[in-house]
Motif scaffolding. Structure first.
Motif, PDB file in Angstrom:
ATOM      1  N   ASP A   1      42.232  59.446 -84.383  1.00  0.00           N
ATOM      2  CA  ASP A   1      41.858  60.440 -85.384  1.00  0.00           C
ATOM      3  C   ASP A   1      43.132  60.840 -86.116  1.00  0.00           C
ATOM      4  OD1 ASP A   1      40.919  62.465 -86.949  1.00  0.00           O
ATOM      5  OD2 ASP A   1      39.996  63.612 -85.331  1.00  0.00           O
ATOM      6  N   THR A   2      43.300  60.336 -87.333  1.00  0.00           N
ATOM      7  CA  THR A   2      44.549  60.561 -88.055  1.00  0.00           C
ATOM      8  C   THR A   2      44.707  61.986 -88.545  1.00  0.00           C
ATOM      9  OG1 THR A   2      43.497  59.780 -90.093  1.00  0.00           O
ATOM     10  CG2 THR A   2      44.712  58.176 -88.781  1.00  0.00           C
ATOM     11  N   ARG A   3      43.678  62.816 -88.356  1.00  0.00           N
ATOM     12  CA  ARG A   3      43.828  64.219 -88.729  1.00  0.00           C
ATOM     13  C   ARG A   3      44.684  64.978 -87.731  1.00  0.00           C
ATOM     14  NH1 ARG A   3      37.724  65.920 -89.059  1.00  0.00           N
ATOM     15  NH2 ARG A   3      37.801  64.705 -87.143  1.00  0.00           N
ATOM     16  N   GLN A   4      44.915  64.401 -86.561  1.00  0.00           N
ATOM     17  CA  GLN A   4      45.748  65.062 -85.567  1.00  0.00           C
ATOM     18  C   GLN A   4      47.178  65.187 -86.078  1.00  0.00           C
ATOM     19  OE1 GLN A   4      43.726  62.917 -81.790  1.00  0.00           O
ATOM     20  NE2 GLN A   4      45.561  64.081 -81.338  1.00  0.00           N
ATOM     21  N   ALA A   5      47.764  66.351 -85.836  1.00  0.00           N
ATOM     22  CA  ALA A   5      49.147  66.551 -86.252  1.00  0.00           C
ATOM     23  C   ALA A   5      50.125  65.870 -85.318  1.00  0.00           C
ATOM     24  CB  ALA A   5      49.460  68.040 -86.322  1.00  0.00           C
ATOM     25  N   GLY A   6      49.721  65.541 -84.113  1.00  0.00           N
ATOM     26  CA  GLY A   6      50.594  64.881 -83.153  1.00  0.00           C
ATOM     27  C   GLY A   6      49.775  64.001 -82.234  1.00  0.00           C
ATOM     28  N   VAL A   7      50.422  63.530 -81.186  1.00  0.00           N
ATOM     29  CA  VAL A   7      49.749  62.628 -80.251  1.00  0.00           C
ATOM     30  C   VAL A   7      48.962  63.388 -79.194  1.00  0.00           C
ATOM     31  CG1 VAL A   7      51.401  60.764 -80.575  1.00  0.00           C
ATOM     32  CG2 VAL A   7      51.855  62.544 -78.863  1.00  0.00           C
ATOM     33  N   ALA A   8      48.933  64.702 -79.278  1.00  0.00           N
ATOM     34  CA  ALA A   8      48.153  65.514 -78.345  1.00  0.00           C
ATOM     35  C   ALA A   8      47.746  66.801 -79.040  1.00  0.00           C
ATOM     36  CB  ALA A   8      48.960  65.806 -77.077  1.00  0.00           C
ATOM     37  N   GLU A   9      46.941  67.571 -78.352  1.00  0.00           N
ATOM     38  CA  GLU A   9      46.503  68.856 -78.886  1.00  0.00           C
ATOM     39  C   GLU A   9      46.727  69.932 -77.843  1.00  0.00           C
ATOM     40  OE1 GLU A   9      43.159  68.998 -81.733  1.00  0.00           O
ATOM     41  OE2 GLU A   9      42.505  67.214 -80.668  1.00  0.00           O
ATOM     42  N   HIS A  10      47.031  71.127 -78.309  1.00  0.00           N
ATOM     43  CA  HIS A  10      47.290  72.227 -77.390  1.00  0.00           C
ATOM     44  C   HIS A  10      45.983  72.818 -76.884  1.00  0.00           C
ATOM     45  CE1 HIS A  10      51.577  72.156 -78.021  1.00  0.00           C
ATOM     46  NE2 HIS A  10      51.348  72.025 -79.310  1.00  0.00           N
ATOM     47  N   GLN A  11      46.046  73.389 -75.702  1.00  0.00           N
ATOM     48  CA  GLN A  11      44.843  73.815 -75.017  1.00  0.00           C
ATOM     49  C   GLN A  11      45.015  75.198 -74.403  1.00  0.00           C
ATOM     50  OE1 GLN A  11      44.448  70.668 -72.175  1.00  0.00           O
ATOM     51  NE2 GLN A  11      46.156  71.333 -70.938  1.00  0.00           N
ATOM     52  N   MET A  12      43.883  75.797 -74.107  1.00  0.00           N
ATOM     53  CA  MET A  12      43.847  77.108 -73.475  1.00  0.00           C
ATOM     54  C   MET A  12      43.071  76.993 -72.171  1.00  0.00           C
ATOM     55  SD  MET A  12      42.084  80.623 -74.846  1.00  0.00           S
ATOM     56  CE  MET A  12      40.460  79.843 -74.824  1.00  0.00           C
ATOM     57  N   HIS A  13      43.710  77.320 -71.055  1.00  0.00           N
ATOM     58  CA  HIS A  13      43.049  77.288 -69.764  1.00  0.00           C
ATOM     59  C   HIS A  13      42.161  78.513 -69.631  1.00  0.00           C
ATOM     60  CE1 HIS A  13      45.562  74.028 -67.851  1.00  0.00           C
ATOM     61  NE2 HIS A  13      46.206  74.278 -68.975  1.00  0.00           N
ATOM     62  N   MET A  14      40.942  78.287 -69.153  1.00  0.00           N
ATOM     63  CA  MET A  14      39.951  79.349 -69.126  1.00  0.00           C
ATOM     64  C   MET A  14      39.035  79.169 -67.927  1.00  0.00           C
ATOM     65  SD  MET A  14      37.415  80.374 -72.266  1.00  0.00           S
ATOM     66  CE  MET A  14      36.649  81.989 -72.351  1.00  0.00           C
ATOM     67  N   ASN A  15      38.598  80.279 -67.345  1.00  0.00           N
ATOM     68  CA  ASN A  15      37.648  80.226 -66.253  1.00  0.00           C
ATOM     69  C   ASN A  15      36.346  79.585 -66.738  1.00  0.00           C
ATOM     70  OD1 ASN A  15      35.227  81.603 -64.749  1.00  0.00           O
ATOM     71  ND2 ASN A  15      36.978  81.756 -63.377  1.00  0.00           N
ATOM     72  N   PRO A  16      35.817  78.610 -65.998  1.00  0.00           N
ATOM     73  CA  PRO A  16      34.612  77.905 -66.493  1.00  0.00           C
ATOM     74  C   PRO A  16      33.422  78.830 -66.719  1.00  0.00           C
ATOM     75  CG  PRO A  16      35.648  76.687 -64.706  1.00  0.00           C
ATOM     76  CD  PRO A  16      36.341  78.008 -64.768  1.00  0.00           C
ATOM     77  N   GLN A  17      33.223  79.819 -65.829  1.00  0.00           N
ATOM     78  CA  GLN A  17      32.082  80.698 -65.997  1.00  0.00           C
ATOM     79  C   GLN A  17      32.242  81.589 -67.226  1.00  0.00           C
ATOM     80  OE1 GLN A  17      29.212  80.514 -64.177  1.00  0.00           O
ATOM     81  NE2 GLN A  17      28.469  81.876 -65.806  1.00  0.00           N
TER      82      GLN A  17
END
Length: 330
Positions: A145-161
């Motif tokens: 997906d060339t719309r990505q600014a880099g080779v990965a994306e940042h994430q937010m860890h969150m409780n599943p419930q």
């Protein structure tokens, strides 16, 4: 602090008569400097956080009559960053439990942790692709997906419930908003074109180790730019026409590197071909001309007494070992 193992606190102060790092050089529970009295911290007290608390922000929890802070006349409902952080309000715990953070009344109810990550130091090394890939569960070294600014994306860890209660699935893009008085910047408006660039957007990562009301985002990630946002909004393949030159610029590299993209097969057989670009000035490798054997050496060899040594010279009989093992010419 590393002279003893296991570490013994204040070892230098106790054994080497080094003064303690206080204004008096002594270890005391009461601090009588005017600033400490003014701030209500002349005794050891507990302060609530300026934001991450369901109670009154920055309140001093104490019943000590000698704790007498100056509140500067700032009202309790003042939510500006400066007012909230410099105000000194003393309350007992029974009073604090009856207070309410105004942000909680507006629907803010998550505590956000921002620890440093193991693969970078602030923004240093974060520009290295493999470090970026290791720090994310949503990495793609092929960048299909060339719309990505880099080779990965940042994430937010969150409780599943907690995520399910908000209708979120793992991998969903979410906006994370903080105190609207100064986040993402002071004076923002919803119709401000910079607002959608500065607003924090990342992906949800389920992590059952975090409590229900606690989120975690690793420290010092990349931020969005006008170009990356425009790439998401213009064309589905992430390519848009530059307003300056009319060239078809690739946001994958962030510059006008090529006018004719080509497809290169990915290493993985199950992946589609990846759009690549060819630079205008390709890298040229120049081989150094090979020198004839011996021409790069100086005439003679000091270690061999003016005669070139080495294994071949010894075989030819030009050099013989001395009794001490060194070489000498015959």
């Amino acid at each position: 602090m590393f002279r003893t193992y296991p570490r013994i606190p204040f070892y230098e102060q106790v054994h080497d008569h080094v003064p303690f790092f206080t204004d008096t050089g002594r270890l005391n529970a009461y601090c009588d400097i005017p600033e400490a009295i003014e701030y209500g911290e002349n005794f050891i007290v507990h302060r609530e956080g300026p934001e991450a608390t369901p109670y009154l922000p920055n309140v001093i929890v104490s019943t000590n009559p000698l704790v007498r802070p100056e509140d500067y006349g700032i009202p309790l409902d003042a939510m500006g960053w400066d007012e909230r952080t410099v105000r000194n309000v003393k309350m007992s715990w029974e009073e604090v439990k009856r207070t309410r953070n105004p942000l909680w009344e507006q629907g803010f109810r998550f505590y956000l942790l921002t620890p440093k990550q193991r693969h970078s130091t602030h923004s240093q090394w974060a520009v290295t692709d493999w470090h970026f890939i290791w720090s994310s569960d949503f990495a793609d070294p092929y960048r299909t997906d060339t719309r990505q600014a880099g080779v990965a994306e940042h994430q937010m860890h969150m409780n599943p419930q907690a995520a399910r209660d908000l209708g979120l699935n793992e991998g969903d893009y979410v906006y994370v908003d903080a105190n609207p008085a100064d986040r993402p910047y002071r004076g923002w408006k919803p119709d401000d074109p910079r607002y959608k660039v500065a607003r924090l957007m990342l992906r949800v990562k389920f992590n059952p180790s975090y409590p229900y009301d606690v989120l975690m985002i690793k420290h010092a990630p990349f931020i969005a730019t006008e170009k990356t946002v425009r790439a998401h909004e213009t064309r589905p393949d992430g390519r848009a026409v530059s307003e300056d030159t009319g060239y078809q610029a690739s946001f994958r590299y962030g510059s006008h590197q090529s006018l004719t993209p080509r497809l290169v097969d990915a290493d993985a057989p199950d992946r589609p071909p990846v759009p690549q670009v060819e630079g205008r000035d390709p890298l040229r490798v120049r081989l150094r001309a090979r020198q004839p054997r011996g021409e790069h050496r100086a005439e003679g060899d000091a270690r061999a007494g003016g005669v070139r040594g080495g294994r071949r010279a010894r075989r030819a009989g030009r050099v013989a070992p001395r009794h001490d093992g060194s070489l000498a010419g015959r």
